[in-house]
Design an enzyme around this catalytic site. Structure first.
Site, PDB file in Angstrom:
ATOM      1  N   ASP A 172     -24.238 -66.690 -29.799  1.00 24.80           N
ATOM      2  CA  ASP A 172     -24.568 -65.480 -29.039  1.00 24.80           C
ATOM      3  C   ASP A 172     -24.529 -64.212 -29.888  1.00 24.80           C
ATOM      4  OD1 ASP A 172     -21.736 -65.639 -29.409  1.00 24.80           O
ATOM      5  OD2 ASP A 172     -21.537 -64.025 -27.950  1.00 24.80           O
ATOM      6  N   ASP A 193     -24.280 -64.968 -35.703  1.00 23.83           N
ATOM      7  CA  ASP A 193     -24.811 -66.325 -35.582  1.00 23.83           C
ATOM      8  C   ASP A 193     -26.295 -66.407 -35.936  1.00 23.83           C
ATOM      9  OD1 ASP A 193     -22.337 -67.269 -34.534  1.00 23.83           O
ATOM     10  OD2 ASP A 193     -22.879 -66.441 -32.580  1.00 23.83           O
ATOM     11  N   ASP A 243     -20.801 -72.094 -31.559  1.00 27.65           N
ATOM     12  CA  ASP A 243     -19.970 -70.934 -31.852  1.00 27.65           C
ATOM     13  C   ASP A 243     -18.855 -70.908 -30.788  1.00 27.65           C
ATOM     14  OD1 ASP A 243     -19.308 -68.096 -32.445  1.00 27.65           O
ATOM     15  OD2 ASP A 243     -20.337 -67.744 -30.548  1.00 27.65           O
TER      16      ASP A 243
HETATM   17  P1  ADP Z   1     -16.046 -65.025 -34.425  1.00 32.28           P
HETATM   18  O1  ADP Z   1     -16.690 -66.143 -35.185  1.00 32.28           O
HETATM   19  O2  ADP Z   1     -15.006 -65.540 -33.478  1.00 32.28           O
HETATM   20  O3  ADP Z   1     -17.044 -64.120 -33.753  1.00 32.28           O
HETATM   21  P2  ADP Z   1     -15.604 -63.049 -36.587  1.00 32.28           P
HETATM   22  O4  ADP Z   1     -16.145 -63.737 -37.794  1.00 32.28           O
HETATM   23  O5  ADP Z   1     -16.398 -61.927 -36.039  1.00 32.28           O
HETATM   24  O6  ADP Z   1     -15.204 -64.139 -35.463  1.00 32.28           O
HETATM   25  O7  ADP Z   1     -14.141 -62.505 -36.924  1.00 32.28           O
HETATM   26  C1  ADP Z   1     -13.143 -63.357 -37.459  1.00 32.28           C
HETATM   27  C2  ADP Z   1     -11.781 -62.747 -37.286  1.00 32.28           C
HETATM   28  O8  ADP Z   1     -11.719 -61.464 -37.939  1.00 32.28           O
HETATM   29  C3  ADP Z   1     -11.400 -62.462 -35.848  1.00 32.28           C
HETATM   30  O9  ADP Z   1     -10.847 -63.592 -35.224  1.00 32.28           O
HETATM   31  C4  ADP Z   1     -10.370 -61.338 -36.025  1.00 32.28           C
HETATM   32  O10 ADP Z   1      -9.115 -61.879 -36.323  1.00 32.28           O
HETATM   33  C5  ADP Z   1     -10.886 -60.583 -37.223  1.00 32.28           C
HETATM   34  N1  ADP Z   1     -11.667 -59.398 -36.812  1.00 32.28           N
HETATM   35  C6  ADP Z   1     -13.010 -59.242 -36.863  1.00 32.28           C
HETATM   36  N2  ADP Z   1     -13.378 -58.014 -36.414  1.00 32.28           N
HETATM   37  C7  ADP Z   1     -12.236 -57.392 -36.047  1.00 32.28           C
HETATM   38  C8  ADP Z   1     -11.921 -56.096 -35.511  1.00 32.28           C
HETATM   39  N3  ADP Z   1     -12.859 -55.191 -35.213  1.00 32.28           N
HETATM   40  N4  ADP Z   1     -10.617 -55.799 -35.293  1.00 32.28           N
HETATM   41  C9  ADP Z   1      -9.660 -56.689 -35.576  1.00 32.28           C
HETATM   42  N5  ADP Z   1      -9.877 -57.910 -36.070  1.00 32.28           N
HETATM   43  C10 ADP Z   1     -11.137 -58.262 -36.308  1.00 32.28           C
HETATM   44 MG    MG Z   2     -19.845 -65.565 -30.553  1.00 31.32          MG
END
Ligand code: ADP
Ligand code: MG
Length: 292
Positions: free
Chosen positions: A237, A241, A38
């Site tokens: 983490d 995941d 991740d």
């Molecule tokens: P990661 O795998 O990096 O944890 P997520 O799947 O949680 O990413 O989120 C993917 C994308 O969605 C983020 O890179 C962001 O652009 C957008 N995103 C998710 N949650 C939020 C939030 N609370 N506010 C703004 N953008 C968000």
């Molecule tokens: Mg992570």
């Protein structure tokens, strides 16, 4: 397998901050062909900081910061926290939110003073028919720097951009290089956009990148690698995941991460460092040598 050598191996792991839930995981770790990491919180520290605020179409910057931090106050996402922390440092007076919806992998939708606010990805804007073509060049410039860009829309109008940067953990590149030297194929998997993911991957020496993977699809990606005949470890983490950690042949949780990830994993790296994966594989090899 002799129970004694497994016990010794498990004990040695514990001494080094590697908590192994069951003997079978120690027996599997030396067979790994593929490791999926991740990005946020695993390769990087997971403590993103706001680096750029770009008001658009003459929108007031202070108002942009106030509305975005108020909108993100109810979100637990680390990106949301970055915006909230920035707002707090600026001393903004947070606005009350009338409704809040988190859209996993995309962003948030919030109502403040009767107005709809969206903060999140380009996909989120597309799905809500919000025009952002004029901002694409600025977005891409920031993403090429390894920053994650969040788009901010107020009442169906794109009004600003927030870029955040997350620091790569000190030992990540070294551990990744050691895994690759062991002949293991290393992947990065993230919900973040392709450009940002590629930029971070490049700084840590990863060429295999799966980006823009929605939380509900992470486990499927691991399953696909298994179906292709690989023996797969997942390292993560986040709550997002957990299904992938459970699906992998060996799931490694970052010990500084969420309880949900730790519960779903087979091995927990208490120190939160990727070097723990290298150590666990070496321990597995040594243990299996003693058994044979
Ligand atoms: P990661 O795998 O990096 O944890 P997520 O799947 O949680 O990413 O989120 C993917 C994308 O969605 C983020 O890179 C962001 O652009 C957008 N995103 C998710 N949650 C939020 C939030 N609370 N506010 C703004 N953008 C968000
Ligand atoms: Mg992570």
């Amino acid at each position: 397998a002799t129970p004694t050598s497994i016990m010794v191996g498990t004990g040695k792991g514990a001494e080094n901050g590697i908590l192994i839930k069951g003997a079978e995981h120690l027996e599997h770790a030396h067979k790994l062909t593929t490791i999926v990491l991740d990005k946020t919180g695993t390769i990087t520290k997971g403590e993103p900081e706001v680096t750029d605020i770009v008001p658009l179409t003459g929108f007031d910057e202070a108002e942009l910061v106030r509305l975005a931090s108020s909108a993100e106050r109810n979100s637990e996402h680390p990106l949301a926290q970055a915006i909230v922390n920035y707002g707090k440092r600026q001393g903004v007076l947070m606005a009350d939110t009338e409704s809040f919806t988190a859209i996993p992998g995309h962003g948030v939708e919030v109502t403040i003073a009767g107005k709809r606010i969206l903060v999140g990805t380009r996909k989120l804007m597309q799905e809500n028919k919000i025009e952002f073509a004029a901002a694409v060049a600025q977005i891409e410039r920031l993403e090429l720097q390894g920053k994650t860009v969040m788009l901010f829309a107020l009442e169906d109008r794109l009004s600003g951009l927030f870029a955040v940067a997350d620091t790569v953990k000190e030992g990540s590149a070294q551990a990744i290089s050691e895994l690759q030297k062991m002949g293991i194929e290393v992947w990065m998997m993230t919900g973040d956009n392709t450009r940002t993911a590629q930029a971070i991957a490049q700084t840590v020496g990863i060429t295999n990148v799966m980006a823009e993977v929605l939380p509900e699809h992470k486990a499927e990606k691991v399953e696909a690698l298994k179906k292709a005949g690989k023996v797969v470890a997942m390292v993560g983490d986040g709550i997002n995941d957990a299904p992938a950690l459970a699906t992998a042949d060996v799931g490694f949780a970052i010990g500084t991460g969420t309880d949900v990830a730790i519960a779903a994993a087979d091995i927990t790296l208490m120190r939160g460092e990727l070097s723990g994966i290298v150590a666990a594989i070496r321990l597995s090899k040594a243990t299996m040598r003693n058994i044979k």
